[in-house]
Design a protein around this motif. Sequence first.
Motif, PDB file in Angstrom:
ATOM      1  N   LEU A   1      -2.695   1.236  -4.087  1.00  0.00           N
ATOM      2  CA  LEU A   1      -1.901   0.000  -4.068  1.00  0.00           C
ATOM      3  C   LEU A   1      -0.888   0.173  -5.201  1.00  0.00           C
ATOM      4  O   LEU A   1      -1.143   0.831  -6.202  1.00  0.00           O
ATOM      5  N   THR A  53       0.760  -1.280  -0.040  1.00  0.00           N
ATOM      6  CA  THR A  53      -0.038  -0.051   0.040  1.00  0.00           C
ATOM      7  C   THR A  53       0.905   1.344  -0.038  1.00  0.00           C
ATOM      8  O   THR A  53       2.038   1.296   0.239  1.00  0.00           O
ATOM      9  N   TRP A  81      -5.019  -2.659   3.609  1.00  0.00           N
ATOM     10  CA  TRP A  81      -5.412  -2.088   1.957  1.00  0.00           C
ATOM     11  C   TRP A  81      -6.795  -1.427   2.004  1.00  0.00           C
ATOM     12  O   TRP A  81      -6.941  -0.394   1.278  1.00  0.00           O
TER      13      TRP A  81
END
Length: 268
Positions: free
Chosen positions: A67, A40, A58
């Motif tokens: 991401l 991330t 995430w």
Amino acid sequence: MVGLEPLYAWARPAISRPQDALVCGIHWELIRHGYRCLGTGDQPGPDERKSELLPAGWEANKEVYTLRYKSTDGARELLLKAIMVEDSMILNVMDRRSQKVSDVTLAVADYINSEHLDDFHKVYKNTEELRTRITSGIIAPLGAPAGKARMEPESREDVIWDENPLRLPPRQPMGARAPSRPSPLSPFAVGGEDLDPFGGRSGGMIVDPLHSGIPHPGIDPSSGIPGRLPPGAVPPGARFDPFGPLGAGRSGPDPDHLPPPGYDDMFM
């Protein structure tokens, strides 16, 4: 979307909103096209490695999902940002090496059933459309990894063309020798010539004893033909056009031996 079900089951504890489920589906499409998730955030972290799973945390920011991905061949590195604007998700993807950017806007309700987040078989809808949007809006503009190139069908140039008597032979390059077509010599190969419109085969419906495949000795007209020509009637080496059936008592097929149509008509 084969493979998404186990991923969704693994990520289910972190999925609390419809956009979480949509990000999970988008992530799996990138995995299918040869990318692996690094983590991330905008910048790489310690001990990162490529994975098919979503990284920890995430789903922490429900408004902006960030991401990073890397292709399996190492040629591309993507930065994905999924930004929520009211009921839509704007996907902004950049290839950090080529600086190419692509954007896709998705209405979350078009692909996610918000009331079925606990049931994988009901949570996604219009999956084929979603795959098409991801492929045409992200994968195609940025380029698929080399390992995902589709294999070309195997060439069939080595197929024997003579299997079909009505098929024309393949063209040969200049200077190449064309393959010879086999001619059956078996006396039982009856009917083969009738299947070949080019007349290059033997074995028609009429059985010709002179062309049945059985070798016959050559005829020397200078030695005479019993009952027809005395010896010396034809000088040696002179041109001789045979007449009548060749060989004593041997008769070839007579084209007139087949009755014409209406042969039983007494007025013909």
